[in-house]
Design an enzyme around this catalytic site. Structure first.
Site, PDB file in Angstrom:
ATOM      1  N   MET A 138       0.852  -1.188   0.000  1.00 34.00           N
ATOM      2  CA  MET A 138       0.000   0.000   0.000  1.00 34.00           C
ATOM      3  C   MET A 138       0.893   1.244   0.000  1.00 34.00           C
ATOM      4  O   MET A 138       0.894   2.025  -0.927  1.00 34.00           O
ATOM      5  CB  MET A 138      -0.934   0.055   1.216  1.00 34.00           C
ATOM      6  CG  MET A 138      -1.693   1.385   1.245  1.00 34.00           C
ATOM      7  SD  MET A 138      -3.069   1.473   2.383  1.00 34.00           S
ATOM      8  CE  MET A 138      -2.278   1.567   3.958  1.00 34.00           C
TER       9      MET A 138
ATOM     10  N   ARG B 168       9.980  -3.580  -6.196  1.00 27.05           N
ATOM     11  CA  ARG B 168       9.825  -4.331  -4.940  1.00 27.05           C
ATOM     12  C   ARG B 168       9.871  -5.806  -5.328  1.00 27.05           C
ATOM     13  O   ARG B 168       8.976  -6.300  -6.022  1.00 27.05           O
ATOM     14  CB  ARG B 168       8.497  -3.979  -4.272  1.00 27.05           C
ATOM     15  CG  ARG B 168       8.069  -5.042  -3.275  1.00 27.05           C
ATOM     16  CD  ARG B 168       6.959  -4.593  -2.372  1.00 27.05           C
ATOM     17  NE  ARG B 168       7.440  -3.606  -1.432  1.00 27.05           N
ATOM     18  CZ  ARG B 168       6.763  -3.199  -0.366  1.00 27.05           C
ATOM     19  NH1 ARG B 168       5.547  -3.680  -0.123  1.00 27.05           N
ATOM     20  NH2 ARG B 168       7.267  -2.305   0.449  1.00 27.05           N
TER      21      ARG B 168
ATOM     22  N   HIS C 217      15.276  -2.675   2.948  1.00 26.03           N
ATOM     23  CA  HIS C 217      14.179  -1.742   2.632  1.00 26.03           C
ATOM     24  C   HIS C 217      14.688  -0.312   2.849  1.00 26.03           C
ATOM     25  O   HIS C 217      14.264   0.378   3.773  1.00 26.03           O
ATOM     26  CB  HIS C 217      12.979  -2.051   3.532  1.00 26.03           C
ATOM     27  CG  HIS C 217      11.679  -1.464   3.066  1.00 26.03           C
ATOM     28  ND1 HIS C 217      11.534  -0.751   1.892  1.00 26.03           N
ATOM     29  CD2 HIS C 217      10.419  -1.503   3.625  1.00 26.03           C
ATOM     30  CE1 HIS C 217      10.269  -0.374   1.757  1.00 26.03           C
ATOM     31  NE2 HIS C 217       9.578  -0.820   2.792  1.00 26.03           N
TER      32      HIS C 217
ATOM     33  N   GLN D 193      12.365   2.902   3.241  1.00 25.65           N
ATOM     34  CA  GLN D 193      11.646   2.934   4.517  1.00 25.65           C
ATOM     35  C   GLN D 193      12.517   3.566   5.599  1.00 25.65           C
ATOM     36  O   GLN D 193      12.063   4.441   6.357  1.00 25.65           O
ATOM     37  CB  GLN D 193      11.266   1.501   4.932  1.00 25.65           C
ATOM     38  CG  GLN D 193      10.617   1.418   6.300  1.00 25.65           C
ATOM     39  CD  GLN D 193       9.209   1.971   6.300  1.00 25.65           C
ATOM     40  OE1 GLN D 193       8.381   1.546   5.513  1.00 25.65           O
ATOM     41  NE2 GLN D 193       8.930   2.929   7.181  1.00 25.65           N
TER      42      GLN D 193
ATOM     43  N   ASP E 191       8.170  -4.569  13.696  1.00 25.58           N
ATOM     44  CA  ASP E 191       7.738  -4.983  12.354  1.00 25.58           C
ATOM     45  C   ASP E 191       7.078  -6.357  12.492  1.00 25.58           C
ATOM     46  O   ASP E 191       7.229  -7.017  13.536  1.00 25.58           O
ATOM     47  CB  ASP E 191       8.959  -5.045  11.404  1.00 25.58           C
ATOM     48  CG  ASP E 191       8.583  -5.385   9.961  1.00 25.58           C
ATOM     49  OD1 ASP E 191       7.392  -5.294   9.595  1.00 25.58           O
ATOM     50  OD2 ASP E 191       9.495  -5.764   9.184  1.00 25.58           O
TER      51      ASP E 191
ATOM     52  N   SER F 111       7.480 -11.928   7.435  1.00 23.59           N
ATOM     53  CA  SER F 111       7.509 -10.989   6.314  1.00 23.59           C
ATOM     54  C   SER F 111       6.841 -11.587   5.085  1.00 23.59           C
ATOM     55  O   SER F 111       6.536 -12.788   5.048  1.00 23.59           O
ATOM     56  CB  SER F 111       8.969 -10.650   5.994  1.00 23.59           C
ATOM     57  OG  SER F 111       9.480  -9.766   6.957  1.00 23.59           O
TER      58      SER F 111
ATOM     59  N   CYS G  44       7.020   0.119  10.586  1.00 22.14           N
ATOM     60  CA  CYS G  44       6.982   0.431   9.148  1.00 22.14           C
ATOM     61  C   CYS G  44       5.596   0.205   8.550  1.00 22.14           C
ATOM     62  O   CYS G  44       5.288   0.762   7.505  1.00 22.14           O
ATOM     63  CB  CYS G  44       8.033  -0.385   8.403  1.00 22.14           C
ATOM     64  SG  CYS G  44       7.881  -2.166   8.690  1.00 22.14           S
TER      65      CYS G  44
ATOM     66  N   ARG H 131       7.231   8.532   4.022  1.00 21.48           N
ATOM     67  CA  ARG H 131       7.718   7.711   2.900  1.00 21.48           C
ATOM     68  C   ARG H 131       7.747   8.553   1.616  1.00 21.48           C
ATOM     69  O   ARG H 131       8.728   8.547   0.883  1.00 21.48           O
ATOM     70  CB  ARG H 131       6.802   6.493   2.708  1.00 21.48           C
ATOM     71  CG  ARG H 131       6.936   5.418   3.781  1.00 21.48           C
ATOM     72  CD  ARG H 131       8.278   4.715   3.686  1.00 21.48           C
ATOM     73  NE  ARG H 131       8.467   4.151   2.351  1.00 21.48           N
ATOM     74  CZ  ARG H 131       7.992   2.969   1.936  1.00 21.48           C
ATOM     75  NH1 ARG H 131       7.351   2.198   2.784  1.00 21.48           N
ATOM     76  NH2 ARG H 131       8.197   2.550   0.701  1.00 21.48           N
TER      77      ARG H 131
HETATM   78  N1   CP Z   1       6.049  -0.109   4.843  1.00 24.93           N
HETATM   79  C1   CP Z   1       5.783  -0.543   3.598  1.00 24.93           C
HETATM   80  O1   CP Z   1       6.669  -0.725   2.753  1.00 24.93           O
HETATM   81  O2   CP Z   1       4.445  -0.736   3.344  1.00 24.93           O
HETATM   82  P1   CP Z   1       3.804  -1.435   2.065  1.00 24.93           P
HETATM   83  O3   CP Z   1       4.185  -2.888   2.114  1.00 24.93           O
HETATM   84  O4   CP Z   1       2.325  -1.217   2.207  1.00 24.93           O
HETATM   85  O5   CP Z   1       4.352  -0.792   0.830  1.00 24.93           O
HETATM   86  N1  NVA Z   2       9.510  -7.018   6.867  1.00 23.41           N
HETATM   87  C1  NVA Z   2       8.283  -6.698   6.160  1.00 23.41           C
HETATM   88  C2  NVA Z   2       8.256  -5.237   5.822  1.00 23.41           C
HETATM   89  C3  NVA Z   2       7.008  -4.780   5.128  1.00 23.41           C
HETATM   90  C4  NVA Z   2       7.035  -3.339   4.760  1.00 23.41           C
HETATM   91  C5  NVA Z   2       8.178  -7.563   4.908  1.00 23.41           C
HETATM   92  O1  NVA Z   2       9.196  -7.741   4.222  1.00 23.41           O
HETATM   93  O2  NVA Z   2       7.096  -8.073   4.646  1.00 23.41           O
END
Ligand code: CP
Ligand code: NVA
Length: 309
Positions: free
Chosen positions: A58, A108, A135, A138, A227, A231, A267, A295
């Site tokens: 998002m 990503r 990341h 972030q 977090d 993940s 995050c 962000r």
């Molecule tokens: N924090 C972050 O990267 O959020 P999203 O996964 O929603 O992009």
């Molecule tokens: N550690 C998490 C961060 C999401 C923004 C992931 O990689 O899913």
């Protein structure tokens, strides 16, 4: 690519301290301008950005797309079914095709090697919007948020509680260029990548601690950071991880140990009631929403730097 690698934004540690602060200062300036309602600054006019997402998002999607548009450009969203990097088409082909249409590529991805390959073969700047390893955008937004709330990043004690994941690697890489105190409290077996820890320690710039004791770790923290425990790509392990990570929830008790001055950061997305309680996210010292908003401002400044604007 001319200036091979120089204009990519893949790891925070690819930049020196002065450049990091230059980008953060720029982020504050452009943020103030945008917040004032002024839309006359259009440095990305006539530019397009390709955004590749192999994972859901998002914040990353909306902040990049909105930020690029507000500064005059056009961003194109490519979801997990569109490109299927490495599956429908090789990364090196994706890199060169998109470079023919776009001025910058944001991605990503799962494997970190894929973003390195993308950057290697692209002739336009590449920006890392999260991999399994790190990341960086972030943590730039987080640094901006700490400067705004704590007053400065240098000397600040940031205590991350949870999985030694991609977020932790970016904190460690920031600690290798900017002096602050970084502590990662994680269960045994979930420590961050050893080489990255060594890199942060060997730089001799920041105090870096890895511990399995969250209660001791949070004492005197300026920021307690959390977090998800599982993940993206690890969601199948979520149930198992909930057991292993017991005792690593950021709750009211842990925030009391941290002290009344400590801010809470995450995050996002958060799983309320799992890695953090509802009460901690909603408390007055929780800065997760200003953090999320930043962000966009941090990324705008990163892209301005990449374009040399
Ligand atoms: N924090 C972050 O990267 O959020 P999203 O996964 O929603 O992009
Ligand atoms: N550690 C998490 C961060 C999401 C923004 C992931 O990689 O899913």
């Amino acid at each position: 690519k001319a200036n091979l690698g120089l204009k990519d934004f893949i790891h925070i540690s690819d930049f020196d301290k002065d450049t990091i602060f230059k980008i953060l200062n720029r982020a504050s300036e452009v943020k103030a301008l945008l917040k004032s309602g002024d839309r006359s600054f259009q440095p990305f006019k006539g530019k397009t950005m390709a955004m590749i997402f192999a994972k859901p998002s998002m914040r990353t999607r909306v902040s990049f797309e909105t930020g690029f548009f507000l500064l005059g450009g056009h961003a194109i969203y490519l979801g997990p079914d569109d490109i299927q990097m490495g599956k429908r088409e090789e990364t090196r082909d994706v890199a060169r095709v998109l470079s023919g249409y776009n001025d910058i590529i944001m991605a990503r991805l799962f494997a970190h090697q894929d973003i390195l390959d993308l950057a290697k073969y692209a002739s336009v700047p590449v920006i890392n919007g999260l991999t399994d390893y790190n990341h960086p955008v972030q943590i730039m937004a987080d640094a901006l948020t700490i400067i705004e709330h704590v007053g400065q990043l240098e000397g600040t004690k940031v205590v991350y509680v949870g999985d030694g994941n991609n977020i932790v690697h970016s904190w460690l890489l920031l600690a290798s260029v900017v002096p602050f105190h970084f502590v990662c409290a994680c269960p045994k077996g979930f420590e961050p990548d050893e080489k990255t820890v060594e890199k942060a320690r060997n730089a001799g710039i920041s105090k870096v601690e890895i511990t399995n004791d969250p209660k001791e770790a949070v004492k005197g923290a300026n920021v307690v950071y959390s977090d998800v425990w599982a993940s993206m790509g690890q969601k199948g392990e979520a149930e198992y991880r909930r057991k292993v990570f017991e005792g690593f929830q950021v709750n009211e008790e842990l925030m009391t140990l941290a002290g009344p001055e400590a801010y809470f950061m995450h995050c996002l997305p958060a799983e309320r009631g799992v890695e953090v309680t509802n009460g901690v996210i909603e408390a007055p010292n929780s800065i997760v929403f200003p953090q999320a908003e930043n962000r966009m401002h941090a990324q705008n400044a990163i892209m301005l730097h990449q374009f040399g604007l």
